[in-house]
Design an enzyme around this catalytic site. Structure first.
Site, short mmCIF file in Angstrom:
data_model
loop_
_atom_site.label_atom_id
_atom_site.label_comp_id
_atom_site.label_asym_id
_atom_site.label_seq_id
_atom_site.Cartn_x
_atom_site.Cartn_y
_atom_site.Cartn_z
N VAL A 173 0.86 -1.18 0.00
CA VAL A 173 0.00 0.00 0.00
C VAL A 173 0.90 1.23 0.00
O VAL A 173 1.73 1.40 0.90
CB VAL A 173 -0.94 0.01 1.22
CG1 VAL A 173 -1.80 1.26 1.21
CG2 VAL A 173 -1.81 -1.24 1.24
N HIS A 186 3.31 3.62 6.04
CA HIS A 186 2.69 3.09 7.26
C HIS A 186 3.74 2.36 8.09
O HIS A 186 4.63 1.71 7.55
CB HIS A 186 1.52 2.16 6.94
CG HIS A 186 1.83 1.15 5.88
ND1 HIS A 186 1.80 1.44 4.54
CD2 HIS A 186 2.17 -0.16 5.97
CE1 HIS A 186 2.11 0.37 3.85
NE2 HIS A 186 2.36 -0.62 4.69
N MET A 187 3.58 2.50 9.39
CA MET A 187 4.43 1.79 10.34
C MET A 187 3.60 0.63 10.89
O MET A 187 2.50 0.84 11.41
CB MET A 187 4.84 2.75 11.46
CG MET A 187 5.63 2.10 12.58
SD MET A 187 5.89 3.32 13.90
CE MET A 187 7.35 4.13 13.30
P1 5GP Z 1 2.73 -3.33 3.36
O1 5GP Z 1 2.92 -4.69 2.76
O2 5GP Z 1 2.39 -2.31 2.32
O3 5GP Z 1 3.85 -2.90 4.26
O4 5GP Z 1 1.48 -3.46 4.34
C1 5GP Z 1 0.17 -3.17 3.96
C2 5GP Z 1 -0.71 -3.68 5.07
O5 5GP Z 1 -2.00 -3.10 4.93
C3 5GP Z 1 -0.90 -5.21 5.05
O6 5GP Z 1 -0.47 -5.75 6.30
C4 5GP Z 1 -2.40 -5.37 4.82
O7 5GP Z 1 -2.95 -6.47 5.51
C5 5GP Z 1 -2.97 -4.03 5.29
N1 5GP Z 1 -4.19 -3.62 4.62
C6 5GP Z 1 -4.38 -3.55 3.27
N2 5GP Z 1 -5.61 -3.08 3.00
C7 5GP Z 1 -6.21 -2.84 4.21
C8 5GP Z 1 -7.49 -2.34 4.56
O8 5GP Z 1 -8.34 -2.02 3.73
N3 5GP Z 1 -7.76 -2.23 5.90
C9 5GP Z 1 -6.85 -2.56 6.85
N4 5GP Z 1 -7.22 -2.42 8.13
N5 5GP Z 1 -5.62 -3.04 6.54
C10 5GP Z 1 -5.29 -3.18 5.24
#
Ligand code: 5GP
Length: 121
Positions: A101, A105-106
């Site tokens: 995403v 984000h942390m």
């Molecule tokens: P990344 O892989 O980008 O570091 O982490 C993205 C995180 O966002 C993942 O752990 C995934 O489960 C979470 N995530 C993605 N879409 C959503 C959403 O719509 N709601 C919530 N609460 N978490 C999300």
């Protein structure tokens, strides 16, 4: 090389409460909510309210906002009862980091022993 463009993600909608999320903390700079697919007993995402796609887009102007990610993490860890045993904070960037995403984000993960930081090669 053309510069990649980034658009707001679902996380902006969560900040504005346009779509549901289990928000555990919000202030004028950051929002924290439970990860939809938790990788540990406690798995919370803490994000800047400002749209910053990746760590590569961070500037000195963002230092106060991004510092708030840590003060929020400390408060949330206390509130979740995991501060003393400990936890891990993770920020992924781009493909090799596993970022899915594109709104910084942390991850705050804990509530149980987490094992090695990286998979052994
Ligand atoms: P990344 O892989 O980008 O570091 O982490 C993205 C995180 O966002 C993942 O752990 C995934 O489960 C979470 N995530 C993605 N879409 C959503 C959403 O719509 N709601 C919530 N609460 N978490 C999300």
């Amino acid at each position: 090389m053309t510069e990649k463009t980034y658009q707001e993600t679902i996380f902006s909608k969560i900040i504005r409460k346009e779509i549901p999320a289990d928000i555990v903390y919000q202030d004028e700079l950051v929002t924290a909510f439970r990860d939809i697919s938790p990788q540990a007993k406690t798995h919370i995402l803490i994000i800047p309210n400002k749209f910053i796609p990746t760590v590569n887009h961070v500037t000195a102007e963002d230092e106060q906002t991004l510092g708030r990610l840590f003060t929020a993490a400390a408060k949330i860890a206390q509130a979740e009862g995991i501060a003393e045993n400990g936890y891990r904070l993770i920020v992924n960037c781009n493909q090799h980091g596993g970022q899915e995403v594109f709104h910084i984000h942390m991850h705050l993960v804990g509530g149980e022993p987490l094992g090695a930081m990286l998979e052994k090669k």
